[in-house]
Write a protein that holds these residues in place. Structure first.
Motif, PDB file in Angstrom:
ATOM      1  N   LEU A 132      -9.369  -5.139  -2.908  1.00 12.13           N
ATOM      2  CA  LEU A 132      -9.803  -3.738  -2.866  1.00 12.13           C
ATOM      3  C   LEU A 132     -10.567  -3.436  -1.583  1.00 12.13           C
ATOM      4  N   ILE A 133     -11.436  -4.348  -1.172  1.00 11.62           N
ATOM      5  CA  ILE A 133     -12.210  -4.172   0.070  1.00 11.62           C
ATOM      6  C   ILE A 133     -11.262  -4.033   1.255  1.00 11.62           C
ATOM      7  N   PHE A 134     -10.329  -4.973   1.378  1.00 10.05           N
ATOM      8  CA  PHE A 134      -9.391  -4.929   2.499  1.00 10.05           C
ATOM      9  C   PHE A 134      -8.511  -3.685   2.423  1.00 10.05           C
ATOM     10  N   GLY A 135      -8.083  -3.321   1.220  1.00  9.28           N
ATOM     11  CA  GLY A 135      -7.248  -2.133   1.051  1.00  9.28           C
ATOM     12  C   GLY A 135      -7.930  -0.876   1.557  1.00  9.28           C
ATOM     13  N   GLU A 136      -9.205  -0.729   1.258  1.00  7.70           N
ATOM     14  CA  GLU A 136      -9.960   0.434   1.732  1.00  7.70           C
ATOM     15  C   GLU A 136     -10.076   0.430   3.255  1.00  7.70           C
ATOM     16  N   MET A 137     -10.263  -0.741   3.825  1.00  7.42           N
ATOM     17  CA  MET A 137     -10.397  -0.835   5.279  1.00  7.42           C
ATOM     18  C   MET A 137      -9.083  -0.502   5.977  1.00  7.42           C
ATOM     19  N   PHE A 138      -7.962  -0.878   5.373  1.00  4.83           N
ATOM     20  CA  PHE A 138      -6.664  -0.584   5.969  1.00  4.83           C
ATOM     21  C   PHE A 138      -6.355   0.905   5.977  1.00  4.83           C
ATOM     22  N   LYS A 139      -6.966   1.664   5.075  1.00  5.98           N
ATOM     23  CA  LYS A 139      -6.703   3.108   5.015  1.00  5.98           C
ATOM     24  C   LYS A 139      -6.990   3.783   6.352  1.00  5.98           C
ATOM     25  N   VAL A 140      -8.030   3.323   7.052  1.00  6.67           N
ATOM     26  CA  VAL A 140      -8.374   3.899   8.356  1.00  6.67           C
ATOM     27  C   VAL A 140      -7.207   3.755   9.318  1.00  6.67           C
ATOM     28  N   TYR A 141      -6.594   2.573   9.326  1.00  3.88           N
ATOM     29  CA  TYR A 141      -5.480   2.333  10.232  1.00  3.88           C
ATOM     30  C   TYR A 141      -4.233   3.084   9.799  1.00  3.88           C
ATOM     31  N   GLU A 142      -4.024   3.186   8.481  1.00  2.61           N
ATOM     32  CA  GLU A 142      -2.858   3.926   8.003  1.00  2.61           C
ATOM     33  C   GLU A 142      -2.953   5.397   8.375  1.00  2.61           C
ATOM     34  N   ALA A 186       4.777  -4.815  15.079  1.00  2.00           N
ATOM     35  CA  ALA A 186       6.004  -4.414  14.390  1.00  2.00           C
ATOM     36  C   ALA A 186       6.177  -2.902  14.376  1.00  2.00           C
ATOM     37  N   GLY A 187       5.109  -2.189  14.651  1.00  2.00           N
ATOM     38  CA  GLY A 187       5.151  -0.729  14.547  1.00  2.00           C
ATOM     39  C   GLY A 187       4.694  -0.314  13.162  1.00  2.00           C
ATOM     40  N   THR A 188       4.516   0.951  12.974  1.00  2.00           N
ATOM     41  CA  THR A 188       3.968   1.423  11.702  1.00  2.00           C
ATOM     42  C   THR A 188       5.026   1.534  10.604  1.00  2.00           C
ATOM     43  N   ASN A 189       6.229   0.956  10.825  1.00  2.00           N
ATOM     44  CA  ASN A 189       7.281   0.996   9.809  1.00  2.00           C
ATOM     45  C   ASN A 189       6.936   0.100   8.618  1.00  2.00           C
ATOM     46  N   GLU A 190       6.286  -1.020   8.885  1.00  2.00           N
ATOM     47  CA  GLU A 190       5.938  -1.946   7.817  1.00  2.00           C
ATOM     48  C   GLU A 190       4.646  -1.499   7.153  1.00  2.00           C
ATOM     49  N   ASP A 191       4.479  -1.893   5.908  1.00  2.00           N
ATOM     50  CA  ASP A 191       3.281  -1.552   5.147  1.00  2.00           C
ATOM     51  C   ASP A 191       2.179  -2.547   5.476  1.00  2.00           C
TER      52      ASP A 191
END
Length: 192
Positions: free
Chosen positions: A86-96, A168-173
């Motif tokens: 959950l911690i990492f998931g929240e942090m990735f939101k900024v990049y997404e 890889a570009g933003t194509n991958e999750d």
């Protein structure tokens, strides 16, 4: 509105305007003068928030440290594995939300001031170590590995995931890249 909130909003405005200019003209072609004129602020105001142009890019790492503290305080999850995900998931939101920002931030951070960014990485490492240690101390998690070493591996996976995703570009999750690597490593972290 509180003065503190206005300052926070102004810093965010400077940050977002700078990033927009960096994307449009290229980082090296954007001067502090261009940033302040676009923002409609004085040069001294810029330097009050960012000592150098490079610090605009480092601001992303600093905001992530603030975010991780908010996420940890709000979390109710007791299972350490799920809590860390959950911690990492929240942090990735900024990049997404700002995918193209990632490549710029990474390249300029490496180029400009790894010494400065290492402070943010150290803080991130300390926070993860504390989260892991707390779970061990409360009996919710067992491992034969010291919390600081587990945190080091997780920080490494985090940055490797971001770099893999960026290349890889933003194509991958991004979260999927992280979760795949996380699951592989988790088998070696968790006590059998």
């Amino acid at each position: 509105m509180l003065r503190h909130e206005r300052k926070k909003e102004l810093k965010q405005k400077i940050f977002l305007t700078s990033i927009k200019l960096f994307k449009e003209y290229g980082y090296d072609n954007v001067t502090v003068d261009k940033i302040v004129s676009t923002c409609g602020i004085a040069k001294g105001t810029f330097f009050r928030y960012f000592p150098k142009k490079e610090h605009v890019l480092l601001h992303l790492g600093q905001t992530q440290n603030d975010l991780i503290m908010e996420v940890i305080q709000k979390q109710q999850e007791k299972n350490l594995k799920e809590r860390l995900k959950l911690i990492f998931g929240e942090m990735f939101k900024v990049y997404e939300e700002h995918g193209e920002l990632l490549q710029l931030t990474l390249s300029e951070t490496i180029r400009a001031a790894l010494k400065e960014e290492s402070t943010n990485i150290s803080k991130f490492h300390e926070v993860l170590t504390a989260v892991i240690d707390e779970s061990i101390q409360s009996g919710l998690f067992q491992s034969h590995t010291e919390p600081k070493h587990i945190a080091s591996v997780l920080v490494g996976i985090y940055f490797n995931s971001i770099m893999t995703w960026s290349i890889a570009g933003t194509n991958e999750d991004l979260k999927e890249i992280f979760h795949t690597q996380f699951e592989i490593v988790w088998k070696g972290i968790e006590a059998q």
